[in-house]
Design an enzyme around this catalytic site. Structure first.
Site, short mmCIF file in Angstrom:
data_model
loop_
_atom_site.label_atom_id
_atom_site.label_comp_id
_atom_site.label_asym_id
_atom_site.label_seq_id
_atom_site.Cartn_x
_atom_site.Cartn_y
_atom_site.Cartn_z
CB CYS A 114 -39.37 25.43 28.71
SG CYS A 114 -41.13 25.64 28.17
CB CYS A 211 -42.85 29.85 34.61
SG CYS A 211 -42.96 28.13 33.81
#
Length: 384
Positions: A114, A211
């Site tokens: 990410c 997440c």
């Protein structure tokens, strides 16, 4: 030449800073600090995955309630704020790769991807489009100017919060534009500043590592994304004994002891995963000992070229939860990859995890780079 606090030769009011606001306390405090110093601050929040599924989930990031929290923080601080829909990019660059990596018998770290593919590539490009001089984030890592130009990455002041392991893939070009204002602050000071600024997120829990995985059940995410690829197989001892069966290798990681559901009269650990045969191979703990780690897709931040490394003394982390330990680094021209020889063998070195390289094992050590631990054969895993 007078430099501002971001190491730029401009007055703060003439310096535009885009702050990546995740909706948490850290990035909100970064925006507030820079605004108080007089910088031209713009907040950007990325919507990365399903908005509804994470609306009220504890520890979420960049979705649902977090977007509302980021917007509210920007209003309190008094800065413009934009929400960008990066769901498609995030799914392709992070979630899909995460699923495919597990199916290949690896244990990936989506936070690294990410940062590499979304925050420090796509978002950085957006920041430039907005005329930003720098992109600031709430990561706990330190960035320092080098005497000859460029910047170096270092471990954060607060060792309990240090995130350098997850940022090893940051390139020198990205480091020139990135700033990490919290790298020289302890976490409790950040919380205190959030209350001082009147931010509603002052007591908000920190986000979890993955997440987009509800309740940590990553197997459910993979099975939903790749339903035809998850297949049962055998659990086999290193000595060839068949001990049982499993529902899919995605439920196992190298070094795992719990949840094997086999009886063998001795403690057993996952030694390796063989995705081609959907096989989980187990053995005694000593079979986990790894002395040499080979790296794929290395990123290098050292002063000399990586290809010149020959038994270079370094320190490395093969897990985010472990401290850097002494090793030597060598570039192997025959395999065109970096090889790390550990001074003391380590257990549970898993393909797909990161091996992060530091100049030494000190608390503020410089990050020299790292790479993804490459899959190796069983005999190499035990004694490479």
């Amino acid at each position: 030449m007078v430099m501002n606090s971001l190491d730029l030769p401009k007055a703060p009011e003439e310096t535009r800073v885009v702050v990546a606001m995740s909706g948490g306390v850290d990035s909100s405090v970064v925006a507030a600090l820079l605004k108080r110093e007089g910088y031209d601050v713009v907040g950007i929040t990325l919507q990365l995955y399903d908005h509804g599924a994470a609306t009220h989930r504890r520890g979420a990031c960049c979705a649902g309630q977090d977007i509302h929290d980021a917007r509210r923080a920007a209003e309190t601080i008094g800065i413009p704020h934009y929400v960008l829909d990066y769901e498609d990019r995030f799914r392709e660059a992070v979630i899909d790769r995460f699923a495919d990596s597990y199916l290949q018998g690896e244990t990936p770290i989506p936070c690294v991807e990410c940062n590499r593919s979304i925050k420090f590539r796509d978002l950085l490009s957006t920041a430039r489009d907005l005329g930003a001089d720098v992109l600031a984030t709430g990561h706990y890592v330190a960035s320092r100017a080098l005497p000859g130009g460029g910047r170096a990455l270092h471990r954060a002041l607060d060792p309990a919060r240090d995130q350098s392991y997850f940022l090893y893939a940051t390139t020198p070009e990205q480091l020139d534009i990135l700033r990490f204002p919290l790298g020289e602050r302890p976490k409790d000071e950040t919380r205190a500043l959030a209350k001082e600024f009147g931010l509603s997120v002052a007591d908000k829990p920190d986000s979890q590592d993955i997440c987009f995985v509800p309740q940590g059940r990553y197997q459910d995410v993979i099975a939903r994304l790749r339903p035809d690829a998850v297949r049962p197989g055998e659990i086999v001892h290193l000595d060839g004994r068949r001990l049982g069966r499993h529902d899919g290798i995605i439920g196992f990681t190298v070094g795992q002891r719990r949840g094997l559901n086999v009886a063998a009269g001795e403690p057993l650990y996952v030694v390796r995963l063989e995705p081609g045969e959907a096989r989980v191979v187990v053995g005694p703990r000593e079979a986990l000992a790894t002395s040499v780690v080979r790296l794929a897709d290395p990123n290098w931040l050292g002063d000399a070229a990586l290809e010149a490394a020959r038994d270079l003394p370094v320190a490395v982390r093969v897990r985010s939860t472990r401290e850097p330990r002494p090793a030597t680094l060598t570039w192997n021209p025959d395999t065109a990859c970096a090889e790390v020889a550990l001074a003391t063998p380590e257990d549970g070195v898993s393909p797909g995890q990161a091996c992060v390289i530091y100049a030494d094992d000190g608390p503020r050590a410089r990050v020299l780079g790292g790479g993804t631990i490459r899959r190796v054969e069983a005999e190499s895993l035990a004694a490479a």
